[in-house]
Write an enzyme that holds these catalytic residues in place. Structure first.
Site, PDB file in Angstrom:
ATOM      1  N   LYS A 109       6.280  10.797   4.309  1.00 12.22           N
ATOM      2  CA  LYS A 109       6.988   9.789   4.846  1.00 12.22           C
ATOM      3  C   LYS A 109       7.423   9.511   5.904  1.00 12.22           C
ATOM      4  O   LYS A 109       8.132  10.469   6.523  1.00 12.22           O
ATOM      5  CB  LYS A 109       8.296   9.291   3.614  1.00 12.22           C
ATOM      6  CG  LYS A 109       7.979   9.289   2.265  1.00 12.22           C
ATOM      7  CD  LYS A 109       7.048   7.851   1.976  1.00 12.22           C
ATOM      8  CE  LYS A 109       6.652   7.608   0.587  1.00 12.22           C
ATOM      9  NZ  LYS A 109       5.935   6.332   0.302  1.00 12.22           N
ATOM     10  N   ASP A 140       2.714   8.033   5.475  1.00 12.10           N
ATOM     11  CA  ASP A 140       2.908   6.786   5.070  1.00 12.10           C
ATOM     12  C   ASP A 140       4.205   6.187   5.386  1.00 12.10           C
ATOM     13  O   ASP A 140       5.343   6.563   5.127  1.00 12.10           O
ATOM     14  CB  ASP A 140       3.037   6.969   3.282  1.00 12.10           C
ATOM     15  CG  ASP A 140       3.383   5.621   2.649  1.00 12.10           C
ATOM     16  OD1 ASP A 140       3.090   4.715   3.242  1.00 12.10           O
ATOM     17  OD2 ASP A 140       3.708   5.624   1.464  1.00 12.10           O
ATOM     18  N   GLU A 166      -1.408   5.787   6.109  1.00  9.69           N
ATOM     19  CA  GLU A 166      -1.110   4.712   4.909  1.00  9.69           C
ATOM     20  C   GLU A 166      -0.174   3.390   5.369  1.00  9.69           C
ATOM     21  O   GLU A 166       1.229   3.714   5.486  1.00  9.69           O
ATOM     22  CB  GLU A 166      -0.592   5.564   3.649  1.00  9.69           C
ATOM     23  CG  GLU A 166      -0.647   4.695   2.492  1.00  9.69           C
ATOM     24  CD  GLU A 166      -0.050   5.406   1.112  1.00  9.69           C
ATOM     25  OE1 GLU A 166       0.732   4.547   0.315  1.00  9.69           O
ATOM     26  OE2 GLU A 166      -0.354   6.348   1.171  1.00  9.69           O
ATOM     27  N   ASP A 192      -1.580  -0.029   1.068  1.00 15.90           N
ATOM     28  CA  ASP A 192      -1.065   0.144  -0.095  1.00 15.90           C
ATOM     29  C   ASP A 192      -0.373  -1.173  -0.624  1.00 15.90           C
ATOM     30  O   ASP A 192      -1.041  -1.916  -1.426  1.00 15.90           O
ATOM     31  CB  ASP A 192      -0.116   1.398  -0.215  1.00 15.90           C
ATOM     32  CG  ASP A 192       0.739   1.564  -1.459  1.00 15.90           C
ATOM     33  OD1 ASP A 192       0.675   0.830  -2.463  1.00 15.90           O
ATOM     34  OD2 ASP A 192       1.840   2.340  -1.469  1.00 15.90           O
ATOM     35  N   LYS A 216      -2.262   1.683  -7.689  1.00 11.85           N
ATOM     36  CA  LYS A 216      -1.241   1.815  -8.622  1.00 11.85           C
ATOM     37  C   LYS A 216      -1.589   1.219 -10.084  1.00 11.85           C
ATOM     38  O   LYS A 216      -1.688  -0.034  -9.765  1.00 11.85           O
ATOM     39  CB  LYS A 216       0.180   1.865  -7.998  1.00 11.85           C
ATOM     40  CG  LYS A 216       0.458   2.562  -6.798  1.00 11.85           C
ATOM     41  CD  LYS A 216       1.500   2.607  -5.869  1.00 11.85           C
ATOM     42  CE  LYS A 216       1.778   3.416  -4.852  1.00 11.85           C
ATOM     43  NZ  LYS A 216       3.037   3.254  -4.105  1.00 11.85           N
TER      44      LYS A 216
END
Length: 333
Positions: A109, A140, A166, A192, A216
């Site tokens: 992250k 991400d 991401e 995403d 997801k």
């Protein structure tokens, strides 16, 4: 949309749980969810607390599908998964990675509010050192940068041999612009939020703004809806969790198991971020993989992680509101 089971059937076994996290993640230290049992097994409803009811209703549709309808036939029995490194200090990286047995890939992250690029560089450097030259490192940003910030960050982090970046920016147009600017670096861009929070989840693919999709199951309305999006987009896909309990991870595993092609390790190892779960044996990676299976809580395991009474009421009222939205959709045909 398929007919809904009666709300009473959904609520009959519903339990609201609160899972403590080992490290702060997405700004929270506890993850709340509702789990309940359908004819096909246990399922999960866990939209983040800040999401409005129309968005959360899509998550409920996914939960009902997983509990009341058979999953698509699997084409694999196990799924390789990545480690997930929250926006921790570089000194904490080794302890985080130690929770993921045998994972060859780490998602890090970055772009955390209140932090600066130097924090990201230090964290990614520590992850690369821990993973070694053969390990795969992806970052991400959760849409946290504008185009200029993203370009600067990717340049600063490129030395760590990134697998992909991401959601570096929030908007599809920004992703397309960044992809043009950094094309010569040969670092793919994954989308995403531009898929799971978009009115049109295929727009990012049509715009040529991403090289792969992160999908997801819950936010996209279920396993079948997510499979259809991947098929129509024509891009490689990574299946990820939304910080689910092991029950929710089972839904993600069903999705990953049914994809015709799965070229990237999936973000389904996130049970390792919790210090407790809804099952006695959480879906934790072993040798870097998860076996495709369905988590089944017991009364005892659910009792251990039951949410406070006020939170139970809040979640069950939310579920009922979302159910009524789905009911309206069915009525409208």
């Amino acid at each position: 949309m398929s007919p809904l089971p009666p709300l009473a059937d959904v609520l009959a076994t519903a339990r609201v749980v609160a899972l403590p996290l080992a490290t702060r993640f997405r700004g929270i230290r506890t993850r709340e969810a509702v789990v309940f049992e359908g004819p096909e097994g246990w399922t999960e409803f866990s939209p983040f607390a800040e999401y409005g009811d129309p968005e959360a209703a899509t998550w409920l549709a996914a939960a009902i599908e997983f509990g009341w309808h058979p999953t698509p036939p699997p084409v694999r029995a196990s799924v390789a998964v990545n480690a997930t490194v929250p926006a921790v200090a570089a000194a904490e990286v080794d302890a985080v990675l130690a929770r993921y047995d045998g994972c060859r890939t780490a998602k890090v992250k970055v772009a955390e509010a209140g932090q600066v690029l130097a924090d990201d560089v230090a964290r990614v450097r520590a992850v690369r050192a821990a993973m070694g030259p053969e390990g795969r490192v992806r970052i991400d940003a959760n849409g946290g940068w504008n185009v200029d910030e993203a370009e600067r960050a990717v340049h600063a982090l490129a030395e760590f041999d990134l697998e992909y970046v991401e959601q570096p920016c929030g908007e599809v147009e920004e992703l397309a612009q960044l992809r043009e600017r950094i094309g010569y670096l040969d670092i793919p861009i994954a989308a995403d939020e531009s898929v799971r929070k978009a009115d049109d989840p295929l727009r990012v693919a049509r715009a040529g703004a991403a090289d792969l999709l992160v999908i997801k199951a819950q936010p996209l309305g279920g396993v079948r809806a997510a499979l259809a999006i991947v098929a129509e987009a024509g891009l490689p896909a990574v299946v990820s969790s939304a910080l689910d309990t092991s029950v929710g991870l089972s839904m993600g595993l069903a999705l990953a198991a049914a994809l015709p092609d799965l070229d990237y390790d999936c973000g389904l190892g996130t049970a390792a971020l919790f210090t407790a779960d809804v099952v006695g044996a959480p879906l934790l990676p072993v040798g870097g993989s998860l076996s495709v299976s369905r988590a089944t809580p017991t009364t005892a395991t659910l009792d251990r992680v039951e949410a406070p009474t006020d939170r139970c009421g809040w979640w069950l009222q939310r579920l009922a509101r979302c159910y009524r939205l789905l009911e309206d959709d069915v009525t409208r045909g």
